[in-house]
Structure formats: C-alpha cells, structure tokens
Design an enzyme around this catalytic site. Structure first.
Site, short mmCIF file in Angstrom:
data_model
loop_
_atom_site.label_atom_id
_atom_site.label_comp_id
_atom_site.label_asym_id
_atom_site.label_seq_id
_atom_site.Cartn_x
_atom_site.Cartn_y
_atom_site.Cartn_z
N CYS A 195 0.84 -1.20 0.00
CA CYS A 195 0.00 0.00 0.00
C CYS A 195 0.88 1.25 0.00
O CYS A 195 1.46 1.60 1.04
CB CYS A 195 -0.92 -0.02 1.23
N CYS A 200 -0.26 4.05 2.27
CA CYS A 200 -0.06 3.81 3.71
C CYS A 200 1.41 3.94 4.08
O CYS A 200 1.75 4.54 5.11
CB CYS A 200 -0.50 2.39 4.09
N ASP A 201 2.31 3.38 3.29
CA ASP A 201 3.70 3.22 3.71
C ASP A 201 4.71 4.04 2.91
O ASP A 201 5.90 4.04 3.22
CB ASP A 201 4.11 1.73 3.61
#
Ligand code: NAP
Length: 302
Positions: free
Chosen positions: A134, A137-138
């Site tokens: 992701c 997200c990261d």
C-alpha cells in the site's frame, strides 16, 4: 442455532465495526463474526494518517480496537471464528463457522480484500521491512529514497505517481510493454522525471540483509532499492459467496452505493464491494449506509 439475530456482520474491519456500531446503537441485536482480531487490513498498517479526526495519525491496530470497543459499548457482540459457508436466501439467513451455526434476518458482508502477492522467495519475511502493498499507507517511509513499484494497472501507476512525489527515484516494473491503466495515468507517467519504466520485466529475487536492499530482475539485472511496492491487484474475500451473490469479474460483490447485493437483506460493505476507492473512510461510510437500508428492510418484513 442459539437464537435468530437481527444482523450478522461477517468481518471486523472498519466497515464491519461501523455497521455494528450503527446497528447496535439503533437497538438491533448484532453479532460480529471475526476471524482473528479487529481492524482487518487496517490493523497491519503502521499509521493511519488519512482518517480524519486523529491529528497525529493513529496505529491501524489501535483504531481497529477503538472501533470494536465503540460498537460493543452499544451491545454488539463479537464471536471469533472463520465463516466457512452461508445460506443467504430467505427470511432467516444461516452463517456457519467451523464450530457453530448462526441465524439472522440480515447479513452484512465486510470480509475485505487482500493484496495479491508477487510470489518471490522470502516475500512474506520482508513485509514492512522493504516489501509493501500500500503506497498511500507506507510511502512516507521512503522520502528521498529509491523504490520500485510492480504492476501495470491503475493502482500501480497511481502508486508510482504518488511515490514519485516523495521518493528520489521510482522504478516501475511491468511484465508487458503496454499498460492496463487509464490514459490519464499513462500520460502523467510520461511527464514524470523521476519514474523509470522497465517494460517486459519481472522481479526474480529480493536482495536483503535486515531489510530489502535491492532486487534481481528476471533478466539478471540488479537494482539497488530501499522499498518494493507490489501493486498487482487484490483478491476480494468473496469465495464462500460465489454462486449465491452476483460478483464482478474481479470477484468483488456487486453492490451500488446502497450496499444492497443481489439478495434481499444481504449487504456488502468496505473493500469486498464494487467501488471506486477502497479506503478506511469509504469503508466506514458503507457501514452506516448498510444499516440504514437494513433497518428499512427489517421494518418491511415486520
Ligand atoms: P489490475 O487492473 O488487475 O492490474 C493488475 C496489474 O498487475 C496488471 O498490469 C497485471 O499485468 C499485473 N500483474 C498481475 N499479476 C501479476 C504478477 N503475478 N506479476 C506481475 N504483474 C502482475 O489491478 P489494480 O491496478 O489493482 O486495479 C484494480 C481495479 O481497481 C481496476 O478495475 C482498476 O481500474 C481500479 N482502480 C481504479 C483507479 C482509478 O480509476 N483511479 C485507481 C486504482 C484502481 P497484466 O496487465 O499483464 O495482466
């Protein structure tokens, strides 16, 4: 079967526990069946900082626990177990785990979707230590670093473009020389100055010590990278409903913004549903909407 619930929610991620909160708060008798622990995919996300209301961000598992506690405060009950089959037609729907059978007048499916894995050696070992699924997200861990994205669909190109605004350099690795992605992304990609497109390429091996330091491609080339983002599609957790509910070609449960599926009294919410944007914030919205329509359905049945 102990008793007939008003609602069974399958899956305790953000969509499931938001539906549980709304339903329990509306006075419905709600059972959530969760396989492992609250939070779903969100729980394996280090920090959620695109869910409004948490000014410093919040660890995904913590938000999951809070969502569960919020629903249970109003009387929602959680049972842990893996749902193995369901009979969704009719007024009383049956949901079976390996050890129990439960009955309910409505079923809300919130089973989510899991990222498709690349299938290279030691991939699982390095998840969150250089292997990610992701970008939104990261990606922030890779400011001014070098990353690679694998895939040629909308997600991969969107991820590559997103990461190109953070990272110093992005390799986009695709197994063919033409994209599945929309023209808008392909055009944006061609204008980017720090994305290098490697066509007809695939990752053969991870190079790693404590974490990923590089990759070897199938043609033998080695790339030094800090992070690898796998963006080759997702697998919705809908297999047990196949043959009963209408699924699209990707296996997502067909439901529009009302979250109603092809069977009356059955709702699909969050990542398992056909929808344009799969995020925590859209999942929780689905949870509230499903309960609105389930209440209408229950009132009509009475
Ligand atoms: P996708 O469209 O299925 O694309 C998956 C990509 O990964 C394809 O390029 C595929 O290559 C490649 N791939 C699959 N298995 C692979 C493997 N084992 N090794 C290497 N490459 C592999 O998936 P997605 O990009 O996640 O998109 C999912 C859906 O969401 C799509 O309908 C997409 O349009 C939609 N979406 C829309 C937007 C938007 O409109 N803003 C944004 C993101 C996603 P091949 O092309 O060779 O098969």
């Amino acid at each position: 079967m102990e008793r007939i619930h008003d609602m069974i929610i399958i899956g305790g991620g953000p969509a499931g526990y938001t539906a549980a909160l709304y339903a329990a708060r509306a006075g419905l008798d709600v059972l959530v069946i969760e396989r492992m622990s609250a939070g779903g995919q969100m729980a394996v996300t280090d920090t959620i900082d695109n869910y409004s209301g948490f000014s410093e961000g919040i660890p995904g598992w913590e938000l999951g626990m809070k969502m569960q506690a919020g629903a249970e405060r109003f009387g929602a009950v959680t049972k842990y177990g893996e749902v193995v089959s369901a009979e969704l037609e009719g007024n009383i729907k049956k949901v079976r785990t390996s050890s129990d059978e439960f009955g309910a007048r409505t079923v809300v499916i919130a089973t989510g979707a899991n990222p498709r894995e690349l299938g290279v050696d030691r991939e699982e070992e390095f998840v969150s230590r250089g292997v990610h699924y992701c970008a939104h997200c990261d990606g922030r861990f890779y400011k001014n670093k070098v990353v690679a994205v694998v895939g040629g669909g909308n997600s991969a190109l969107e991820d590559a473009l997103y990461l190109s605004r953070l990272a110093a350099k992005v390799y986009l690795i695709h197994r063919r020389d033409s994209f599945r992605a929309s023209k808008i992304y392909v055009d944006a990609l061609s204008k980017s100055t720090n994305i290098e497109f490697l066509a007809n390429s695939s990752v053969a091996e991870l190079i790693a010590d404590e974490r990923v330091t590089g990759i070897r491609l199938a043609d033998g080339r080695e790339l030094e990278i800090n992070g690898l983002f796998v963006s080759i599609g997702r697998k919705p957790a809908s297999d047990i409903f196949r043959g009963q509910l209408k699924l699209d070609e990707g296996g997502y449960i067909v439901a529009d913004e009302s979250t109603r599926t092809s069977i009356a009294g059955v709702y699909a919410i969050g990542d398992v549903r056909t929808k344009p944007l799969r995020q925590v914030v859209t999942a929780v919205g689905d949870g509230a909407v499903a309960v609105h329509f389930a209440e209408e359905y229950l009132a009509e049945c009475d």
